[in-house]
Design a protein around this motif. Structure first.
Motif, PDB file in Angstrom:
ATOM      1  N   ARG A  68       0.746  -1.117  -0.135  1.00  0.00           N
ATOM      2  CA  ARG A  68       0.195  -0.180   0.400  1.00  0.00           C
ATOM      3  C   ARG A  68       0.604   1.430   0.060  1.00  0.00           C
ATOM      4  NH1 ARG A  68      -3.604   0.720   5.107  1.00  0.00           N
ATOM      5  NH2 ARG A  68      -4.281   2.233   3.869  1.00  0.00           N
ATOM      6  N   ALA A  69       2.300   1.547   0.656  1.00  0.00           N
ATOM      7  CA  ALA A  69       2.752   2.429   0.505  1.00  0.00           C
ATOM      8  C   ALA A  69       3.613   2.729  -0.566  1.00  0.00           C
ATOM      9  CB  ALA A  69       4.715   2.007   1.318  1.00  0.00           C
ATOM     10  N   LYS A  70       3.108   1.640  -2.155  1.00  0.00           N
ATOM     11  CA  LYS A  70       3.652   2.144  -3.124  1.00  0.00           C
ATOM     12  C   LYS A  70       2.135   2.762  -4.119  1.00  0.00           C
ATOM     13  CE  LYS A  70       7.285  -1.641  -3.474  1.00  0.00           C
ATOM     14  NZ  LYS A  70       7.268  -2.922  -3.847  1.00  0.00           N
ATOM     15  N   PRO A 119       7.307   8.084   9.343  1.00  0.00           N
ATOM     16  CA  PRO A 119       7.914   9.034   7.985  1.00  0.00           C
ATOM     17  C   PRO A 119       6.616   9.385   7.612  1.00  0.00           C
ATOM     18  CG  PRO A 119       8.882   7.532   7.531  1.00  0.00           C
ATOM     19  CD  PRO A 119       8.383   6.514   7.888  1.00  0.00           C
ATOM     20  N   ARG A 120       5.999  10.788   7.999  1.00  0.00           N
ATOM     21  CA  ARG A 120       4.136  11.510   7.612  1.00  0.00           C
ATOM     22  C   ARG A 120       3.448  11.628   7.575  1.00  0.00           C
ATOM     23  NH1 ARG A 120       8.613  11.495   2.529  1.00  0.00           N
ATOM     24  NH2 ARG A 120       7.536   9.215   2.223  1.00  0.00           N
ATOM     25  N   SER A 299       0.363   6.180   9.027  1.00  0.00           N
ATOM     26  CA  SER A 299       0.650   7.485   7.832  1.00  0.00           C
ATOM     27  C   SER A 299      -0.014   8.140   7.252  1.00  0.00           C
ATOM     28  CB  SER A 299       1.591   6.940   7.260  1.00  0.00           C
ATOM     29  OG  SER A 299       0.916   6.606   5.890  1.00  0.00           O
ATOM     30  N   HIS A 300       0.016   9.566   7.059  1.00  0.00           N
ATOM     31  CA  HIS A 300      -1.301  10.110   6.911  1.00  0.00           C
ATOM     32  C   HIS A 300      -1.782   9.326   4.656  1.00  0.00           C
ATOM     33  CE1 HIS A 300      -3.213  13.756   5.828  1.00  0.00           C
ATOM     34  NE2 HIS A 300      -3.119  13.865   4.028  1.00  0.00           N
ATOM     35  N   LEU A 301      -1.104   9.047   4.305  1.00  0.00           N
ATOM     36  CA  LEU A 301      -1.005   8.115   2.678  1.00  0.00           C
ATOM     37  C   LEU A 301      -1.971   7.175   3.271  1.00  0.00           C
ATOM     38  CD1 LEU A 301      -1.408   7.035  -0.159  1.00  0.00           C
ATOM     39  CD2 LEU A 301       1.069   6.178   0.571  1.00  0.00           C
ATOM     40  N   GLN A 304      -5.629   8.762   4.054  1.00  0.00           N
ATOM     41  CA  GLN A 304      -6.338   8.739   3.030  1.00  0.00           C
ATOM     42  C   GLN A 304      -6.527   7.598   1.897  1.00  0.00           C
ATOM     43  OE1 GLN A 304      -2.849  11.020   1.380  1.00  0.00           O
ATOM     44  NE2 GLN A 304      -3.668  12.856   0.812  1.00  0.00           N
ATOM     45  N   GLN A 305      -5.730   6.629   2.280  1.00  0.00           N
ATOM     46  CA  GLN A 305      -6.590   5.720   1.394  1.00  0.00           C
ATOM     47  C   GLN A 305      -7.756   4.779   2.144  1.00  0.00           C
ATOM     48  OE1 GLN A 305      -3.270   2.755   1.691  1.00  0.00           O
ATOM     49  NE2 GLN A 305      -1.851   4.129  -0.919  1.00  0.00           N
ATOM     50  N   ASP A 306      -7.821   4.865   2.942  1.00  0.00           N
ATOM     51  CA  ASP A 306      -8.619   4.723   3.768  1.00  0.00           C
ATOM     52  C   ASP A 306     -10.183   4.703   3.422  1.00  0.00           C
ATOM     53  OD1 ASP A 306      -7.391   2.227   4.898  1.00  0.00           O
ATOM     54  OD2 ASP A 306      -7.219   2.672   6.590  1.00  0.00           O
TER      55      ASP A 306
END
Length: 384
Positions: A68-70, A119-120, A299-301, A304-306
């Protein structure tokens, strides 16, 4: 084409090789709605995919986190936008008097996050701005913002999602001369509730005292600082004020760009504004049924995805509920239980999203959804 959108800019070659968790399975796992521990949800997802009663360990929580980080934060919103275009092309998004009504509202989220050094890292509190299509019961977009961001600023950042032919339904937190000017500049119609207890527009105060049912008024130009910051026109703007009496006797005043009283009489604005309430109900459903504040990453990413995944999950359930209503001819006074529809959809989501659900199983799912309804009583009011 989706692969190019889905890749995170830091991983331009992501999802090129065949892995145990390829891009379609990763997206489907997210959209299935993660409401428990990540490993439990993954094992349940692959059990449903293989039509097994017992949990199936196929990938680990760590492998899911690496995959998911990608994934770009724009991937799932782009997928939702494509889904809505398909629904619209099929006639699933009706227009009201030729306008696409959009109810806009913000909601504060408090995530159950532990302290971390990733990170972030995500903040524990945030504002999500929802743009909802009440006539189709679909969320057009839901964007995440800092908790200190005002709702008007969040709406300004979302204006590219709207176009001429849209009608924005806004609550009392949005009135501002610069916002009215920006919407007029983009030819986006609006209906804003402007009655406040702390003053507000001078023209609105005079209108409240006049006793008139409706009136065309001219607002002063926006302040020079707002013209510079938001790019709105520095000129007066004519709007229509409408008075409406609520069922409880309260007086409401609406400001709108719909100036034609013959096309839209003042008496219609009570029903127009009432449709905005559906965005409040949708946030309640997202928070309490899809656990919007439960996130599967730090992470913030990941946050956002969730949020984007659960919005798309709810939209899929809405389309299936509409299909069930159409196929099984449910009485107009009855409504489909969306919480039950979501529960019925959960086990078949992996098969549905990855193209393995046969037509017979889908028909059985729609029949099951259609049998769980409740009686809708128009005009029924309960205290907030």
């Amino acid at each position: 084409s989706f692969l190019e959108v889905a890749r995170h800019r830091a991983h331009p070659n992501a999802f090129s090789r065949q892995r145990k968790l390829p891009l379609p399975a990763l997206v489907a796992a997210l959209v299935s709605g993660i409401a428990k521990s990540v490993q439990t949800e993954l094992d349940t997802f692959f059990a449903h995919l293989q039509e097994q009663a017992c949990l199936v360990r196929h990938v680990s929580e760590q492998a899911f986190a690496q995959a998911r980080a990608k994934l770009s934060h724009t991937a799932l919103p782009a997928l939702n936008a494509q889904f809505l275009r398909m629904v619209d092309e099929a006639g699933g998004i009706p227009r009201w008097c030729g306008l696409r009504r959009i109810a806009v509202d913000g909601s504060f989220l408090r995530f159950g996050l532990r302290a971390s050094h990733v990170p972030r890292a995500a903040s524990r509190e945030a504002l999500v701005l929802g743009c909802y299509l009440p006539d189709a019961q679909l969320m057009l977009a839901a964007t995440l913002h800092s908790a200190c961001t005002g709702e008007r600023q969040a709406l300004f950042e979302q204006l590219d999602s709207f176009a001429p032919g849209d009608l924005l339904l806004l609550d009392r937190g949005y009135p501002a001369r610069w916002l009215v000017g920006v919407l007029a500049q983009r030819s986006i119609d609006f209906c804003i509730r402007v009655d406040t207890s702390d003053g507000g527009f001078a023209a609105v105060q005079a209108f409240r005292k006049s006793g008139l049912d409706e009136q065309l008024v001219t607002l002063p130009p926006p302040q020079a600082a707002d013209v510079r910051d938001f790019g709105c026109p520095a000129e007066p703007l004519t709007v229509r004020l409408v008075r409406q009496r609520a069922p409880n006797g309260a007086i409401r005043v609406f400001m709108t760009s719909l100036l034609d009283a013959n096309r839209l009489p003042a008496a219609d604005f009570g029903e127009i504004y009432h449709t905005r309430w559906s965005v409040e109900e949708t946030f309640k459903r997202l928070k309490h049924r899809l656990n919007l504040e439960h996130v599967s990453g730090l992470s913030h990413l990941a946050v956002q995805q969730d949020i984007a995944a659960k919005v798309l999950c709810d939209n899929i359930a809405a389309v299936l509920a509409a299909a069930a209503r159409q196929q099984h001819l449910i009485a107009p006074q009855r409504r489909i239980n969306r919480a039950y529809a979501r529960s019925a959809l959960k086990p078949v989501t992996p098969l549905l999203l990855l193209g393995r659900l046969c037509g017979k199983a889908l028909c059985e799912l729609l029949s099951l959804i259609a049998r769980k309804t409740f009686l809708h009583r128009p005009g029924l009011s309960k205290p907030r």
